[in-house]
Design a protein around this motif. Structure first.
Motif, PDB file in Angstrom:
ATOM      1  N   LYS A  73     124.315 -24.354  -4.278  1.00  0.00           N
ATOM      2  CA  LYS A  73     124.415 -23.750  -2.960  1.00  0.00           C
ATOM      3  C   LYS A  73     123.364 -24.374  -2.067  1.00  0.00           C
ATOM      4  O   LYS A  73     122.248 -24.578  -2.481  1.00  0.00           O
ATOM      5  N   SER A  74     123.724 -24.655  -0.837  1.00  0.00           N
ATOM      6  CA  SER A  74     122.809 -25.343   0.064  1.00  0.00           C
ATOM      7  C   SER A  74     122.271 -24.429   1.145  1.00  0.00           C
ATOM      8  O   SER A  74     122.998 -23.633   1.722  1.00  0.00           O
ATOM      9  N   PHE A  75     120.971 -24.559   1.408  1.00  0.00           N
ATOM     10  CA  PHE A  75     120.363 -23.941   2.574  1.00  0.00           C
ATOM     11  C   PHE A  75     120.523 -24.952   3.698  1.00  0.00           C
ATOM     12  O   PHE A  75     119.886 -26.001   3.703  1.00  0.00           O
ATOM     13  N   GLN A  76     121.397 -24.669   4.617  1.00  0.00           N
ATOM     14  CA  GLN A  76     121.617 -25.592   5.721  1.00  0.00           C
ATOM     15  C   GLN A  76     120.571 -25.393   6.807  1.00  0.00           C
ATOM     16  O   GLN A  76     120.153 -26.328   7.443  1.00  0.00           O
ATOM     17  N   GLY A  77     120.158 -24.152   6.991  1.00  0.00           N
ATOM     18  CA  GLY A  77     119.211 -23.892   8.061  1.00  0.00           C
ATOM     19  C   GLY A  77     119.840 -24.233   9.392  1.00  0.00           C
ATOM     20  O   GLY A  77     121.003 -24.572   9.482  1.00  0.00           O
ATOM     21  N   ARG A  78     119.075 -24.160  10.406  1.00  0.00           N
ATOM     22  CA  ARG A  78     119.610 -24.604  11.685  1.00  0.00           C
ATOM     23  C   ARG A  78     119.305 -26.078  11.835  1.00  0.00           C
ATOM     24  O   ARG A  78     118.298 -26.576  11.343  1.00  0.00           O
ATOM     25  N   ARG A  79     120.178 -26.776  12.479  1.00  0.00           N
ATOM     26  CA  ARG A  79     119.981 -28.203  12.696  1.00  0.00           C
ATOM     27  C   ARG A  79     118.746 -28.389  13.570  1.00  0.00           C
ATOM     28  O   ARG A  79     118.544 -27.677  14.550  1.00  0.00           O
ATOM     29  N   ALA A  80     117.942 -29.340  13.208  1.00  0.00           N
ATOM     30  CA  ALA A  80     116.728 -29.609  13.961  1.00  0.00           C
ATOM     31  C   ALA A  80     117.083 -30.204  15.314  1.00  0.00           C
ATOM     32  O   ALA A  80     117.932 -31.068  15.416  1.00  0.00           O
ATOM     33  N   GLU A 118     119.283 -24.700 -15.501  1.00  0.00           N
ATOM     34  CA  GLU A 118     119.757 -23.727 -14.522  1.00  0.00           C
ATOM     35  C   GLU A 118     120.848 -24.408 -13.701  1.00  0.00           C
ATOM     36  O   GLU A 118     120.649 -25.500 -13.170  1.00  0.00           O
ATOM     37  N   THR A 119     122.020 -23.782 -13.623  1.00  0.00           N
ATOM     38  CA  THR A 119     123.118 -24.372 -12.855  1.00  0.00           C
ATOM     39  C   THR A 119     123.321 -23.686 -11.508  1.00  0.00           C
ATOM     40  O   THR A 119     124.053 -24.182 -10.659  1.00  0.00           O
ATOM     41  N   ASP A 120     122.667 -22.551 -11.297  1.00  0.00           N
ATOM     42  CA  ASP A 120     122.732 -21.849 -10.021  1.00  0.00           C
ATOM     43  C   ASP A 120     121.587 -22.375  -9.162  1.00  0.00           C
ATOM     44  O   ASP A 120     120.524 -21.765  -9.069  1.00  0.00           O
ATOM     45  N   VAL A 121     121.800 -23.535  -8.567  1.00  0.00           N
ATOM     46  CA  VAL A 121     120.735 -24.272  -7.892  1.00  0.00           C
ATOM     47  C   VAL A 121     120.907 -24.200  -6.381  1.00  0.00           C
ATOM     48  O   VAL A 121     122.001 -24.417  -5.863  1.00  0.00           O
ATOM     49  N   ARG A 122     119.812 -23.926  -5.694  1.00  0.00           N
ATOM     50  CA  ARG A 122     119.796 -23.962  -4.231  1.00  0.00           C
ATOM     51  C   ARG A 122     119.299 -25.330  -3.795  1.00  0.00           C
ATOM     52  O   ARG A 122     118.286 -25.812  -4.281  1.00  0.00           O
ATOM     53  N   THR A 123     120.020 -25.938  -2.892  1.00  0.00           N
ATOM     54  CA  THR A 123     119.610 -27.222  -2.329  1.00  0.00           C
ATOM     55  C   THR A 123     119.264 -27.009  -0.860  1.00  0.00           C
ATOM     56  O   THR A 123     119.504 -25.935  -0.303  1.00  0.00           O
ATOM     57  N   ILE A 124     118.728 -28.043  -0.251  1.00  0.00           N
ATOM     58  CA  ILE A 124     118.401 -27.959   1.176  1.00  0.00           C
ATOM     59  C   ILE A 124     118.864 -29.239   1.860  1.00  0.00           C
ATOM     60  O   ILE A 124     118.860 -30.310   1.250  1.00  0.00           O
ATOM     61  N   ASP A 125     119.270 -29.125   3.090  1.00  0.00           N
ATOM     62  CA  ASP A 125     119.728 -30.261   3.875  1.00  0.00           C
ATOM     63  C   ASP A 125     118.538 -31.103   4.338  1.00  0.00           C
ATOM     64  O   ASP A 125     117.484 -30.558   4.669  1.00  0.00           O
ATOM     65  N   LYS A 126     118.705 -32.391   4.388  1.00  0.00           N
ATOM     66  CA  LYS A 126     117.631 -33.306   4.778  1.00  0.00           C
ATOM     67  C   LYS A 126     117.195 -33.119   6.231  1.00  0.00           C
ATOM     68  O   LYS A 126     116.083 -33.492   6.611  1.00  0.00           O
ATOM     69  N   ASP A 127     118.052 -32.510   7.061  1.00  0.00           N
ATOM     70  CA  ASP A 127     117.744 -32.340   8.478  1.00  0.00           C
ATOM     71  C   ASP A 127     117.203 -30.958   8.837  1.00  0.00           C
ATOM     72  O   ASP A 127     117.117 -30.616  10.012  1.00  0.00           O
ATOM     73  N   VAL A 128     116.807 -30.188   7.819  1.00  0.00           N
ATOM     74  CA  VAL A 128     116.182 -28.883   8.073  1.00  0.00           C
ATOM     75  C   VAL A 128     114.716 -29.128   8.461  1.00  0.00           C
ATOM     76  O   VAL A 128     114.048 -29.995   7.894  1.00  0.00           O
ATOM     77  N   SER A 129     114.231 -28.352   9.373  1.00  0.00           N
ATOM     78  CA  SER A 129     112.828 -28.444   9.797  1.00  0.00           C
ATOM     79  C   SER A 129     111.900 -28.053   8.649  1.00  0.00           C
ATOM     80  O   SER A 129     112.217 -27.191   7.855  1.00  0.00           O
ATOM     81  N   VAL A 174     120.531 -32.928  -1.211  1.00  0.00           N
ATOM     82  CA  VAL A 174     121.806 -33.544  -1.543  1.00  0.00           C
ATOM     83  C   VAL A 174     122.497 -33.966  -0.255  1.00  0.00           C
ATOM     84  O   VAL A 174     122.494 -33.225   0.730  1.00  0.00           O
ATOM     85  N   ASP A 175     123.074 -35.164  -0.269  1.00  0.00           N
ATOM     86  CA  ASP A 175     123.823 -35.663   0.875  1.00  0.00           C
ATOM     87  C   ASP A 175     125.161 -36.195   0.364  1.00  0.00           C
ATOM     88  O   ASP A 175     125.175 -37.068  -0.512  1.00  0.00           O
ATOM     89  N   ASN A 176     126.256 -35.672   0.883  1.00  0.00           N
ATOM     90  CA  ASN A 176     127.597 -36.059   0.436  1.00  0.00           C
ATOM     91  C   ASN A 176     127.746 -35.948  -1.077  1.00  0.00           C
ATOM     92  O   ASN A 176     128.313 -36.825  -1.733  1.00  0.00           O
ATOM     93  N   GLY A 177     127.186 -34.887  -1.638  1.00  0.00           N
ATOM     94  CA  GLY A 177     127.311 -34.622  -3.069  1.00  0.00           C
ATOM     95  C   GLY A 177     126.332 -35.369  -3.962  1.00  0.00           C
ATOM     96  O   GLY A 177     126.234 -35.095  -5.149  1.00  0.00           O
ATOM     97  N   LYS A 178     125.585 -36.311  -3.402  1.00  0.00           N
ATOM     98  CA  LYS A 178     124.644 -37.122  -4.187  1.00  0.00           C
ATOM     99  C   LYS A 178     123.220 -36.628  -3.995  1.00  0.00           C
ATOM    100  O   LYS A 178     122.806 -36.288  -2.884  1.00  0.00           O
ATOM    101  N   LEU A 179     122.463 -36.644  -5.079  1.00  0.00           N
ATOM    102  CA  LEU A 179     121.045 -36.301  -5.009  1.00  0.00           C
ATOM    103  C   LEU A 179     120.305 -37.436  -4.312  1.00  0.00           C
ATOM    104  O   LEU A 179     120.366 -38.587  -4.755  1.00  0.00           O
ATOM    105  N   ILE A 180     119.649 -37.134  -3.190  1.00  0.00           N
ATOM    106  CA  ILE A 180     118.925 -38.178  -2.457  1.00  0.00           C
ATOM    107  C   ILE A 180     117.413 -37.950  -2.458  1.00  0.00           C
ATOM    108  O   ILE A 180     116.663 -38.816  -2.022  1.00  0.00           O
ATOM    109  N   GLY A 181     116.984 -36.780  -2.918  1.00  0.00           N
ATOM    110  CA  GLY A 181     115.552 -36.504  -2.928  1.00  0.00           C
ATOM    111  C   GLY A 181     115.273 -35.084  -3.332  1.00  0.00           C
ATOM    112  O   GLY A 181     116.158 -34.347  -3.783  1.00  0.00           O
TER     113      GLY A 181
END
Length: 155
Positions: free
Chosen positions: A4-11, A97-108, A127-134
């Motif tokens: 699950k991703s924390f998108q946050g608000r776009r910066a 753990e498979t219930d993982v929270r991710t975050i968008d690279k463009d979150v502040s 994660v970006d487009n399904g790939k782990l980027i950092g």
């Protein structure tokens, strides 16, 4: 369950002269990762060697499928003592753990700090487009805060 991703608000650009400070500006790009078939003993050895508390688990396409932490490694150690189950035969997929929270690279970074404050996570995979980027950790946020301390902390 699942990723699950924390998108946050776009910066958006700050009202001052500089742009918003984003997760992608402070995240780690070079990560230690594991595969679900890796022996749990490899995880323990790697965590100790690199003095880290956990790492992402990825598939052959570098897609995030879980996270394994030092806490997850306690179960096989405990079971080894009580049930005499050889730890060397155990695999990452049994304990990750498979219930993982991710975050968008463009979150502040400030929004990310708020998520760390509200949740007990030590790190968020990016994660970006399904790939782990950092990955961004609490320490990355502390580093950013120290670097920015002389500036205005509004995002």
């Amino acid at each position: 369950m699942g990723i699950k991703s924390f998108q946050g608000r776009r910066a958006e650009p700050e009202k001052l002269q500089s742009a918003a400070i984003l997760v992608k500006d402070y995240m780690s790009h070079s990560l230690i990762t594991f595969r679900k078939d890796d022996p749990i003993i490899k995880v323990i050895e790697t965590l100790m060697k690199y003095k880290i508390s956990g790492a992402p688990v990825v598939n052959e396409r570098n897609e995030l499928i879980g996270v394994i932490s030092d806490g997850d490694c306690m179960k096989p150690i405990s079971e080894n003592r009580y049930y005499n189950i050889p730890i060397g035969d155990r695999r990452v997929e049994e304990f990750m753990e498979t219930d993982v929270r991710t975050i968008d690279k463009d979150v502040s970074i400030f929004d990310c700090a708020s998520l760390f404050f509200k949740h007990e996570y030590r790190r968020f995979p990016v994660v970006d487009n399904g790939k782990l980027i950092g990955q961004i950790s609490r320490k990355d946020i502390l580093y950013a805060a120290m670097k920015l301390r002389a500036q205005n902390w509004h995002s």
